[in-house]
Design an enzyme around this catalytic site. Structure first.
Site, PDB file in Angstrom:
ATOM      1  N   ASP A   1       0.768  -1.364  -0.004  1.00 13.65           N
ATOM      2  CA  ASP A   1       0.110   0.132  -0.120  1.00 13.65           C
ATOM      3  C   ASP A   1       0.950   1.150   0.162  1.00 13.65           C
ATOM      4  O   ASP A   1       2.130   1.098   0.014  1.00 13.65           O
ATOM      5  CB  ASP A   1      -1.007   0.000   1.244  1.00 13.65           C
ATOM      6  CG  ASP A   1      -2.203  -0.860   1.015  1.00 13.65           C
ATOM      7  OD1 ASP A   1      -2.862  -0.605   0.176  1.00 13.65           O
ATOM      8  OD2 ASP A   1      -2.255  -2.084   1.643  1.00 13.65           O
ATOM      9  N   ASP A   2       0.255   2.380   0.266  1.00  6.57           N
ATOM     10  CA  ASP A   2       0.984   3.718   0.264  1.00  6.57           C
ATOM     11  C   ASP A   2       1.992   3.763  -0.962  1.00  6.57           C
ATOM     12  O   ASP A   2       1.671   3.817  -2.094  1.00  6.57           O
ATOM     13  CB  ASP A   2       1.748   3.807   1.708  1.00  6.57           C
ATOM     14  CG  ASP A   2       0.682   4.178   2.691  1.00  6.57           C
ATOM     15  OD1 ASP A   2      -0.389   3.958   2.429  1.00  6.57           O
ATOM     16  OD2 ASP A   2       1.339   4.045   3.858  1.00  6.57           O
ATOM     17  N   HIS A   3       3.249   3.885  -0.603  1.00 10.42           N
ATOM     18  CA  HIS A   3       4.427   4.123  -1.701  1.00 10.42           C
ATOM     19  C   HIS A   3       4.674   2.796  -2.455  1.00 10.42           C
ATOM     20  O   HIS A   3       5.659   2.354  -2.557  1.00 10.42           O
ATOM     21  CB  HIS A   3       5.736   4.648  -1.142  1.00 10.42           C
ATOM     22  CG  HIS A   3       5.380   5.735  -0.428  1.00 10.42           C
ATOM     23  ND1 HIS A   3       5.067   5.972   0.846  1.00 10.42           N
ATOM     24  CD2 HIS A   3       5.888   7.011  -0.818  1.00 10.42           C
ATOM     25  CE1 HIS A   3       4.953   7.236   1.212  1.00 10.42           C
ATOM     26  NE2 HIS A   3       5.319   8.015   0.169  1.00 10.42           N
ATOM     27  N   TRP A   4       3.750   1.986  -2.876  1.00  6.05           N
ATOM     28  CA  TRP A   4       4.140   0.849  -3.560  1.00  6.05           C
ATOM     29  C   TRP A   4       4.115   0.866  -4.924  1.00  6.05           C
ATOM     30  O   TRP A   4       4.646   0.019  -5.538  1.00  6.05           O
ATOM     31  CB  TRP A   4       2.748  -0.063  -3.445  1.00  6.05           C
ATOM     32  CG  TRP A   4       1.652   0.210  -4.168  1.00  6.05           C
ATOM     33  CD1 TRP A   4       0.858   1.133  -4.271  1.00  6.05           C
ATOM     34  CD2 TRP A   4       1.189  -0.773  -5.326  1.00  6.05           C
ATOM     35  NE1 TRP A   4      -0.021   1.132  -5.280  1.00  6.05           N
ATOM     36  CE2 TRP A   4       0.189   0.063  -6.034  1.00  6.05           C
ATOM     37  CE3 TRP A   4       1.891  -1.910  -5.925  1.00  6.05           C
ATOM     38  CZ2 TRP A   4      -0.298  -0.418  -7.187  1.00  6.05           C
ATOM     39  CZ3 TRP A   4       1.269  -2.367  -7.169  1.00  6.05           C
ATOM     40  CH2 TRP A   4       0.224  -1.751  -7.837  1.00  6.05           C
TER      41      TRP A   4
END
Lengths: 730, 730
Positions: free
Chosen positions: B318-321
């Site tokens: 998730d996030d900075h994936w």
């Protein structure tokens, strides 16, 4: 209020041989000045010599079936697209007529299929080279060689029609058994023209009592392709499509006239044909022009002949009307004396009333004197209530006639059917008097309307004034809208995208309305990619014009917006690609707004457009549903715009539309006088006659107040479907 | 049924300094083997030295704001499209950032705007030549000269981002006041890479107790463009879009690597950017591949460093994936030891469970230990019911874990918040035991499913397995459908149009599903113009394959059909152009049908697709609404097809889908065993363990019967959200 002038004239009665007493009695009661025949009835000598004017119906292309049978190479033709066949091997066999009604169509194999037909790979959209398919005359099939397996193939092919469609419909509906199948002949052949003129001359000689020849209509019926399967009986039907005007001779003449050749695909158009509802191609419009020129030219010869016999020529604005184009520039050249339109609704009354270049405009009212109505419901038989039907139709027509008059009205069908319905007889007596009275008010007068015209902007423009193809198509936004508009106190004209691009926007227009679904002829399609169109309207609004967009106005999938006029409307539509884009969180204003002041409860536009979003805070949303605006307003420069997510003709929505026109054209004050407080009622003020006409469009009692300049409102109490006439000095 | 093996292990507890007793007590009760920190919490020495494994979160691109501030030319960048401006004169001034959140974005003017920016006339869609516009550095505005009046202009421009989005969201939501605004640095610069590796090395040295470095995540966040106006705060957000990976250096390297140059418009795409939901262009996919290659290459260096320190490296999915692509071919090259996914729904559990190339798969369950949930609703505070929340989330996850296991689960947030909620503490104890038990059944076993795989066919294929961009998008047909599918006893894989065209359909696939709206990445868009794709699937169905189309399957406005597979489905959609065409008058069959046998009442797919019509009598309509089919079936050659007008994840629709898969793949019998009679319940049979697991997905008591091969059905009575385990020999 009845005066002598309201008792007689301007009414056409359908007479019936065998019921002479009834015919003459009702002619008296209803104040007829003219008696007509109808499909299935004749007039006796006693009637034709009774001193009334006589209308006689005549359809030249299906008048003599003996000649048609003897000249099968002169029948009318058209293109069809076969149903698609998926190739399971490299050879595909297609029976072109499979699925079509073989009592209507036969293959035209006399004109070389290799020259006139086309085969398409509909999976790729590419035409199959003529070398790669054959027509097998024995089996009547097309064999595609070198087919790509699992691709879909269709054939565009020419057929002759062996059953004229109106005759076919009546024959099958009324179970006429072995009665002859009438066939329509193609007037483009010189031999056919010669036959028609000879026939007409003979007919005129044989009908000395006829005062008016009522052509039903000219030469080409609207398009109606029937299917074999009772579950798909009407494969294609379009009231305005020119599909049934095509044949090799016409195509060759077109090439000579226009300098290029049309193909079968120009008519078949991927199986969509050239429906009036879809934005037309330039090539198709060239074809319409070419056919119209011919119809007017040969039609004029027929009309001249009628005139030579001292009779008048009226044309029926239905059935075989294709190519006639009453709103076309050439219509006046026919020399018709009158036009007759069968009407259910107000917009149809306006459609007839507005035709230029002809002296007499006549409406054929409903119900038709038949046992059942169009949908099979009882009318003049047990269970029917024709008096109520007549009232319901009339109140829709009447509000249109308040705005623009016609010259005559009439009925059609079997007169003897009315005998068991004395209340119908009474109501028609009342109705004819009401009609004559209202017609009188228009003499040397014009009912009040706010200054400035409303223009309906479509691909067709003036050519399809007050029309969205045939009778009312329920749910079709523009059709519902012009029905609302038909009775509003505004002046209306119809303009096209071409008009705007080529000539700009006429200076007397204060409001432009563009309404309909994307890609339709009504909203427009690729025309909206034309930057000149977009810029013209943008500039015009910036300088003070008013724009009303309904459903998917100015829509085309192009550029960075879907509504090309989104910058004016302040809203746009997400057709699915904007899932990741945020939507501006609009709030409805807490106060009231001029447009929605008469709206009680939620706006209801029927099946309207969803997924509308607001551009920014400069757009004001007046109504919404599940977060999608239904009514939004915005200012742009000196101008204004209104967006409606749809339109359904209801009293409340007609009022919304009227107020939107008032607001958008900056004419709130002018739009607020001679206005009824109760949306079930409407009024018209005739300043020279000093008459205020108030009508009740509903079937229940209504009280209403009419705003009058510089004084207290006037009050009125109206019975169901009632009318009130007040003398008002201003 | 509890055994020792269900009491401990495979659970990650969020610890909290200052609450050491609570931390260690709950670690015991919930059987944790690992303790983690969270955003906003730290672990004390007493915790880190208590013998548990320790996870530490780390986000390398926002780890040192001092370095970021000192190296503003190394911040991450992206393109934006300005809001359109209508030209009122021949000169238009555009403030590019107008409407955007100026705390997130600043103009990048160090890289020459003339080289990197573009100006478009969005009315015509044409680019304005660079000579015809200027950037004025003083005012920060673009001035378009020679503008066409009343046309709309936009600027594509480069910005640096001065506030990292996850930090910004938390900061603003939690009102952190003057706390530092973290900034994300761009790892593509050699200097940044050097800094990151140095930082990481130091960090590893300073965290001796850490067993697992949990990267949150790699380098690029999903796209999140904020607006200035609180009414349009999220201008654009897409969980899978690579917009925030672009900058001039990357563009130059791309040109070298791929041999052609991308423009700003490749990223801006008329303001639609490159949303995961929309069918991707070839150029954008090249860009994704280019970025992925870089992220894996540099990411590998970071992972290697972690390994050098004897620690494990897990990545947060998730996030900075962005750029990580767990389902991409390069993912295994990172060398990650584990992947962790935050999950609300069953499809997300499958998304995590199915990632290849990594040993450990872990779910972070909800509710997060925060006072409020994602939508601001109370969780761990007065008015909240976190135990019920946990149950509701768990039953959605659990049905997916019956089909495919993960290795670990865990929680996140502030542990001390759970103290006032003893029923939550109790429920997590039960939940962890249930999890361990279910995990155990998968060891050396595979739950029963009917033979033959189900393939979900999209533009993304395998790369977006079990994903429709982020968490559940309610109403998105394919997203709802994969949530239903997540717990069904069928084997699933994801294939792309390219796969089918280049490699054909794998032989183990018995059912293909294509679901979604026209033009979306899920249904596909222009790919369906590819005759090879259409022919491949047609042939495959003719030879016995099963095709399920949902909403607008195979749709593109092309040729003589809208659904390119209409010949298989037996239905097509009228998008408005077929108003004049007749519709086949289908009749619903009087008898029952295998697919709808468990359906009680009307089918409800939420906001489904309308205006569907039937091709001919060979299509059977099982459900309809206002004349538009909702469920239709048809045979084609040896194969079958099913059409659904939409999908909403409900117990009844999941069952409909399962039975449709059974019917379409000719596996009715195999699909009817190990099946629950009551749609609120589901089951899985593990043949090696001889265990039948029956789950109650509802919050009420349920009775159900499970069909078993060759014997009488088994009965079960289940408490709300309950589970039953039966030993069954077959």
């Amino acid at each position: 209020m009845k005066t002598d002038s309201t008792r007689t004239g301007s009414f056409t009665l359908p007479g019936e041989a065998g019921y002479e007493d009834l015919t003459l009695n009702l002619a008296g009661r209803w104040g007829a000045d003219t008696i007509r025949d109808s499909d299935g009835t004749v007039l006796s000598d006693r009637i034709t010599s009774s001193g009334y004017d006589i209308y006689s119906t005549l359809c030249l292309v299906r008048s003599d079936n003996t000649w048609a049978k003897a000249n099968r190479d002169k029948l009318q033709q058209n293109y069809l697209m076969s149903f698609p066949v998926v190739a399971e091997t490299s050879e595909v066999t297609i029976d072109p007529l499979k699925g079509y009604f073989r009592e209507q169509f036969v293959l035209n194999t006399s004109d070389d299929p290799k020259e006139w037909w086309q085969v398409f790979d509909r999976t790729t959209g590419e035409e199959v080279p003529a070398a790669d398919w054959n027509f097998d005359a024995d089996s009547g099939s097309v064999v595609v060689k070198k087919a790509v397996r699992w691709h879909k193939y269709t054939v565009n092919f020419l057929v002759s029609r062996i059953w004229e469609e109106i005759s076919m419909y009546n024959h099958i509906t009324n179970e006429w058994g072995d009665r002859d199948h009438l066939m329509a002949i193609e007037p483009r052949y010189p031999e056919t023209q010669e036959f028609i003129l000879t026939y007409l001359k003979k007919w005129l000689e044989e009908h000395p009592h006829t005062s008016v020849v009522r052509f039903t209509s000219m030469f080409y019926n609207f398009t109606w392709f029937w299917g074999d399967d009772p579950n798909l009986r009407y494969i294609y039907s379009d009231w305005g499509d020119y599909e049934m005007t095509v044949n090799p001779l016409a195509l060759r003449e077109f090439e000579k006239a226009k300098g290029y050749r049309l193909t079968s695909e120009d008519f078949v158009n991927k199986g969509l044909y050239n429906s009036t509802h879809n934005a037309p191609s330039r090539r198709y419009r060239d074809w319409m022009d070419f056919v119209n020129e011919f119809v007017v030219k040969f039609g004029r010869q027929c009309v001249d002949l009628v005139h030579q016999y001292g009779k008048k020529a009226y044309v029926f604005y239905d059935d075989h009307w294709v190519g006639v184009e009453p709103y076309g520039d050439r219509f006046k050249d026919f020399g018709f004396d009158g036009i007759i339109k069968c009407v259910f609704n107000g917009f149809e009354a306006r459609k007839c009333a507005g035709v230029p270049g002809v002296k007499t405009h006549e409406l054929r009212l409903h119900p038709y004197l038949f046992p059942t109505g169009l949908k099979g419901e009882p009318t003049f038989k047990e269970g029917g209530n024709p008096a109520l039907d007549a009232r319901n139709f009339w109140v829709q027509i009447r509000r249109a006639l308040l705005r623009q008059p016609v010259d005559r009205i009439g009925l059609g069908g079997y007169l003897h059917l009315v005998e068991p319905f004395p209340d119908f007889i009474d109501y028609i007596e009342l109705l004819t008097q009401e009609f004559r009275m209202l017609k009188e008010y228009h003499v040397d007068d014009k009912p009040y309307s706010a200054p400035g015209k409303v223009a309906i902007l479509t691909a067709w423009g003036k050519l399809r004034s007050w029309i969205c193809s045939g009778h009312l198509t329920p749910g079709l936004d523009l059709n519902e809208l012009i029905e609302s508009l038909a009775g509003l106190p505004v002046d209306v004209e119809f303009i096209s995208f071409d008009d705007v691009v080529e000539r700009g926007i006429p200076s007397d227009i204060k409001t432009i309305i563009n309404a309909g679904r994307v890609g339709s002829a009504w909203s427009g399609g690729a025309d909206w990619k034309n930057a000149k169109l977009v810029a013209s309207i943008t500039e015009w609004v910036a300088q003070g014009g008013g724009f009303i967009g309904v459903a998917e106005p100015s829509a085309v999938d192009y550029g960075s917006q879907f509504f090309q006029l989104a910058h004016l409307l302040g809203v746009d539509r997400d057709t699915g690609g904007r899932l990741a884009l945020g939507k501006y969180a609009f709030r409805k204003p807490s106060g009231s707004h001029f447009i929605t002041d008469d709206l009680t409860g939620e706006a209801d536009f029927g099946k309207d457009v969803d997924n509308i979003f607001v551009l920014d805070g400069e757009t004001t949303v007046l109504a919404e549903k599940e977060g999608s605006p239904r009514i939004a307003v915005r200012s742009f420069g000196k101008g204004r715009s209104v967006y409606f997510s749809g339109h359904k003709c209801t009293p409340e929505n007609a009022r919304l539309l009227h107020r939107a026109i008032g607001w958008v054209s900056d004419s709130e004050a002018a739009c607020s006088i001679w206005q009824c407080s109760n949306v079930e009622t409407e009024c018209a003020y005739y300043p020279n006659h000093k008459k205020l006409v108030i009508i009740n469009n509903s079937g229940t009692v209504q009280d209403t107040r009419v705003s009058v300049p510089d004084r207290e409102p006037l009050e009125a109490h109206l019975p169901p479907h009632g009318i009130a006439i007040l003398n008002v000095e201003t």
